[in-house]
Design an enzyme around this catalytic site. Sequence first.
Site, PDB file in Angstrom:
ATOM      1  N   ARG A 209       0.718  -1.172  -0.240  1.00 49.19           N
ATOM      2  CA  ARG A 209       0.411   0.054   0.110  1.00 49.19           C
ATOM      3  C   ARG A 209       0.664   1.141  -0.055  1.00 49.19           C
ATOM      4  NH1 ARG A 209      -2.707  -3.181   3.182  1.00 49.19           N
ATOM      5  NH2 ARG A 209      -3.976  -4.430   2.526  1.00 49.19           N
TER       6      ARG A 209
ATOM      7  N   LYS B  52       2.276  11.724 -11.711  1.00 50.86           N
ATOM      8  CA  LYS B  52       1.775  10.629 -12.080  1.00 50.86           C
ATOM      9  C   LYS B  52       2.771   8.937 -12.362  1.00 50.86           C
ATOM     10  CE  LYS B  52      -1.458  13.588 -15.236  1.00 50.86           C
ATOM     11  NZ  LYS B  52      -2.142  13.609 -16.447  1.00 50.86           N
TER      12      LYS B  52
ATOM     13  N   GLU C 102       9.751  18.957 -25.259  1.00 52.23           N
ATOM     14  CA  GLU C 102       8.670  19.306 -24.247  1.00 52.23           C
ATOM     15  C   GLU C 102       9.901  20.937 -23.861  1.00 52.23           C
ATOM     16  OE1 GLU C 102       6.763  17.645 -23.529  1.00 52.23           O
ATOM     17  OE2 GLU C 102       6.854  15.725 -23.547  1.00 52.23           O
TER      18      GLU C 102
ATOM     19  N   LYS D 235       7.077  23.277 -14.386  1.00 52.36           N
ATOM     20  CA  LYS D 235       6.100  21.952 -13.993  1.00 52.36           C
ATOM     21  C   LYS D 235       5.325  21.705 -12.360  1.00 52.36           C
ATOM     22  CE  LYS D 235       4.513  17.416 -14.946  1.00 52.36           C
ATOM     23  NZ  LYS D 235       5.073  16.208 -15.464  1.00 52.36           N
TER      24      LYS D 235
ATOM     25  N   GLU E 121      -6.950  24.583  -9.151  1.00 54.67           N
ATOM     26  CA  GLU E 121      -8.064  25.520  -9.902  1.00 54.67           C
ATOM     27  C   GLU E 121      -7.945  24.142 -11.285  1.00 54.67           C
ATOM     28  OE1 GLU E 121      -6.182  28.061 -12.802  1.00 54.67           O
ATOM     29  OE2 GLU E 121      -5.635  28.742 -10.667  1.00 54.67           O
TER      30      GLU E 121
ATOM     31  N   ARG F 288      -2.998  22.292 -15.341  1.00 56.39           N
ATOM     32  CA  ARG F 288      -2.337  20.697 -16.480  1.00 56.39           C
ATOM     33  C   ARG F 288      -2.483  20.826 -17.784  1.00 56.39           C
ATOM     34  NH1 ARG F 288      -0.383  16.579 -12.480  1.00 56.39           N
ATOM     35  NH2 ARG F 288       0.552  15.318 -13.542  1.00 56.39           N
TER      36      ARG F 288
ATOM     37  N   ASN G 137      -0.740  19.824 -22.746  1.00 58.56           N
ATOM     38  CA  ASN G 137      -1.334  19.341 -24.017  1.00 58.56           C
ATOM     39  C   ASN G 137      -0.713  19.856 -25.268  1.00 58.56           C
ATOM     40  OD1 ASN G 137      -1.606  16.588 -22.295  1.00 58.56           O
ATOM     41  ND2 ASN G 137      -3.383  17.701 -22.585  1.00 58.56           N
TER      42      ASN G 137
ATOM     43  N   HIS H 175      -0.089  18.938 -28.271  1.00 59.27           N
ATOM     44  CA  HIS H 175       0.210  17.303 -28.127  1.00 59.27           C
ATOM     45  C   HIS H 175      -1.276  16.547 -28.573  1.00 59.27           C
ATOM     46  CE1 HIS H 175       3.489  17.361 -25.267  1.00 59.27           C
ATOM     47  NE2 HIS H 175       3.176  16.072 -24.471  1.00 59.27           N
TER      48      HIS H 175
ATOM     49  N   HIS I  39      -0.284  13.612 -31.356  1.00 61.11           N
ATOM     50  CA  HIS I  39      -0.890  12.363 -31.075  1.00 61.11           C
ATOM     51  C   HIS I  39      -0.918  11.840 -32.254  1.00 61.11           C
ATOM     52  CE1 HIS I  39      -4.245   9.656 -28.949  1.00 61.11           C
ATOM     53  NE2 HIS I  39      -4.643  10.560 -29.774  1.00 61.11           N
TER      54      HIS I  39
ATOM     55  N   HIS J  91       8.128  10.535 -29.488  1.00 58.92           N
ATOM     56  CA  HIS J  91       6.930  10.876 -28.788  1.00 58.92           C
ATOM     57  C   HIS J  91       7.198  12.409 -28.648  1.00 58.92           C
ATOM     58  CE1 HIS J  91       4.072  12.722 -25.766  1.00 58.92           C
ATOM     59  NE2 HIS J  91       4.427  13.304 -25.187  1.00 58.92           N
TER      60      HIS J  91
HETATM   61  P1  NAD Z   1      12.375   5.808 -22.204  1.00 60.21           P
HETATM   62  O1  NAD Z   1      12.768   5.782 -20.707  1.00 60.21           O
HETATM   63  O2  NAD Z   1      11.785   4.986 -22.803  1.00 60.21           O
HETATM   64  O3  NAD Z   1      14.105   6.281 -22.545  1.00 60.21           O
HETATM   65  C1  NAD Z   1      14.133   6.398 -24.140  1.00 60.21           C
HETATM   66  C2  NAD Z   1      15.050   5.348 -23.968  1.00 60.21           C
HETATM   67  O4  NAD Z   1      16.833   5.793 -23.905  1.00 60.21           O
HETATM   68  C3  NAD Z   1      15.263   3.747 -23.272  1.00 60.21           C
HETATM   69  O5  NAD Z   1      15.827   3.164 -24.657  1.00 60.21           O
HETATM   70  C4  NAD Z   1      15.933   4.440 -22.622  1.00 60.21           C
HETATM   71  O6  NAD Z   1      16.968   3.055 -21.822  1.00 60.21           O
HETATM   72  C5  NAD Z   1      17.084   4.791 -22.825  1.00 60.21           C
HETATM   73  N1  NAD Z   1      17.958   5.127 -21.934  1.00 60.21           N
HETATM   74  C6  NAD Z   1      17.438   6.011 -21.096  1.00 60.21           C
HETATM   75  N2  NAD Z   1      18.473   6.790 -20.490  1.00 60.21           N
HETATM   76  C7  NAD Z   1      19.801   6.322 -21.052  1.00 60.21           C
HETATM   77  C8  NAD Z   1      21.299   7.227 -20.680  1.00 60.21           C
HETATM   78  N3  NAD Z   1      21.140   7.985 -20.565  1.00 60.21           N
HETATM   79  N4  NAD Z   1      22.535   7.276 -21.376  1.00 60.21           N
HETATM   80  C9  NAD Z   1      21.112   6.095 -23.123  1.00 60.21           C
HETATM   81  N5  NAD Z   1      20.011   5.832 -22.619  1.00 60.21           N
HETATM   82  C10 NAD Z   1      19.539   5.892 -22.080  1.00 60.21           C
HETATM   83  O7  NAD Z   1      11.611   7.203 -22.507  1.00 60.21           O
HETATM   84  P2  NAD Z   1      11.524   8.742 -22.246  1.00 60.21           P
HETATM   85  O8  NAD Z   1      11.282   9.185 -22.544  1.00 60.21           O
HETATM   86  O9  NAD Z   1      12.208   8.497 -20.928  1.00 60.21           O
HETATM   87  O10 NAD Z   1      10.285   8.068 -21.264  1.00 60.21           O
HETATM   88  C11 NAD Z   1       9.132   8.692 -21.931  1.00 60.21           C
HETATM   89  C12 NAD Z   1       7.611   7.316 -21.120  1.00 60.21           C
HETATM   90  O11 NAD Z   1       7.458   8.602 -19.979  1.00 60.21           O
HETATM   91  C13 NAD Z   1       6.593   7.045 -21.686  1.00 60.21           C
HETATM   92  O12 NAD Z   1       6.190   5.472 -20.777  1.00 60.21           O
HETATM   93  C14 NAD Z   1       5.485   8.238 -21.174  1.00 60.21           C
HETATM   94  O13 NAD Z   1       4.294   7.337 -21.380  1.00 60.21           O
HETATM   95  C15 NAD Z   1       6.078   8.270 -19.595  1.00 60.21           C
HETATM   96  N6  NAD Z   1       5.458   9.756 -19.418  1.00 60.21           N
HETATM   97  C16 NAD Z   1       4.752  10.165 -17.592  1.00 60.21           C
HETATM   98  C17 NAD Z   1       5.178  11.317 -17.557  1.00 60.21           C
HETATM   99  C18 NAD Z   1       4.382  11.613 -15.931  1.00 60.21           C
HETATM  100  O14 NAD Z   1       3.858  12.391 -15.999  1.00 60.21           O
HETATM  101  N7  NAD Z   1       4.112  10.416 -15.717  1.00 60.21           N
HETATM  102  C19 NAD Z   1       4.879  12.625 -18.193  1.00 60.21           C
HETATM  103  C20 NAD Z   1       5.735  12.273 -19.676  1.00 60.21           C
HETATM  104  C21 NAD Z   1       5.691  10.416 -20.030  1.00 60.21           C
HETATM  105 ZN    ZN Z   2       4.679  14.754 -24.312  1.00 65.29          ZN
END
Ligand code: NAD
Ligand code: ZN
Length: 361
Positions: A122, A144, A186, A228, A238, A242, A246, A249, A253, A266
């Site tokens: 939990r 998130k 971003e 952020k 309010e 958030r 987007n 986005h 998308h 992305h």
């Molecule tokens: P990712 O975690 O897949 O990383 C991208 C690639 O880079 C992967 O192959 C990873 O292994 C590699 N990598 C990471 N760090 C590295 C480093 N220092 N050196 C070499 N390789 C490295 O992708 P991302 O863009 O970091 O994250 C995307 C994810 O984040 C999605 O699943 C998305 O839904 C999520 N996300 C979440 C939120 C949130 O608020 N929680 C916001 C935006 C995105």
């Molecule tokens: Zn994004």
Amino acid sequence: FITASGDCRAFTEQSAQDNALAALDLATPIVPYIKGRQVLIVTNDLIAPLYLKGLQERLAQAGFDVRACVLPDGEQFKNQDSINAIYDALMQAHFARDCTLVALGGGVIGDMTGFAAASFMRGVNFIQVPTTLLAQVDSSVGGKTGINHALGKNMIGAFWQPVAVLADMATFATLPPREFAAGMAEVIKYALIMDAEFLAWLENHADKILAKDGETLAQMVHRCCDYKAQIVAADERESGKRALLNFGHTFGHVIETHQGYGAWLHGEAVAAGMVQALVMSYKLGLISLDDVRRVVALIERFELPVQPPKIAVDEALSLMGHDKKVQQGKIRLVLLRALGDAFVTADFDMAILNEVLTSVS
Ligand code: NAD
Ligand code: ZN
């Protein structure tokens, strides 16, 4: 907290990179935030050979019982099987409620580790060590967490805050340039929705950012986390702010789904999507053509796409109709009143949206 502890310029020689990685200390800054003696580091098979050993050894030296859970790399593994693998590691090593999970990796690892931490017993202590630019400026802030379901992205999850986020600019040394650029989309987004002064700062510091100057990057990441955090904090009172996150986005998308997830990163889809949102804002008489050109030049500077692929308007509209940002059948878009000033609207001339979706140049 954000550090530029190491030299994060891309290394040309393997030995130089090995030495830098061995010297990198991701452990000391997080030690004060570790609860209990049991620590599970969650990472993937691409990041493990780079950063796991150093972190694990240093934490062990500091007296912790450190285990690692190494998952396969990739968004396709952001699922319940991976969460189960984390639970298995925790259960097999008899982890108690008084333990700490450390996410070492990009957004995929951060989201999954956070969700496992939210649900194991939990809720247990959780620290993020984001290693992509996107994770440092976006996914590690806001609380998130979650995983994908076969029928939809990020459909299963929880809000669970890390007690600390350690963003070390040195981890960019190994990050593929395309991933770094995707994170810059971003970063530029924050400037466009929040702060025209930051836009000018990015223009003025583009060379240093591209040269991976640690101090400059640390300042940049810091500012993005602040933006952020401001938005997320405002949203608790309010609702709706958030949604500004987007920006670009909804258009992005469309590109991501049309091309099939993974073909465009992305951030790349968001970059081209932001240009579409800018063009839309221009066509509605909100910003000038010079504003649009200025941002296009900045996006191009970071080697991001500024044009979407050719997608039939009907298809684009239907993809927008399936967008979770749509309320009551109306397409809601984030547009700009001015550079640095965004708003959400469902009240616009559909003919103009059609024009934006038709014109690819
Ligand atoms: P990712 O975690 O897949 O990383 C991208 C690639 O880079 C992967 O192959 C990873 O292994 C590699 N990598 C990471 N760090 C590295 C480093 N220092 N050196 C070499 N390789 C490295 O992708 P991302 O863009 O970091 O994250 C995307 C994810 O984040 C999605 O699943 C998305 O839904 C999520 N996300 C979440 C939120 C949130 O608020 N929680 C916001 C935006 C995105
Ligand atoms: Zn994004």
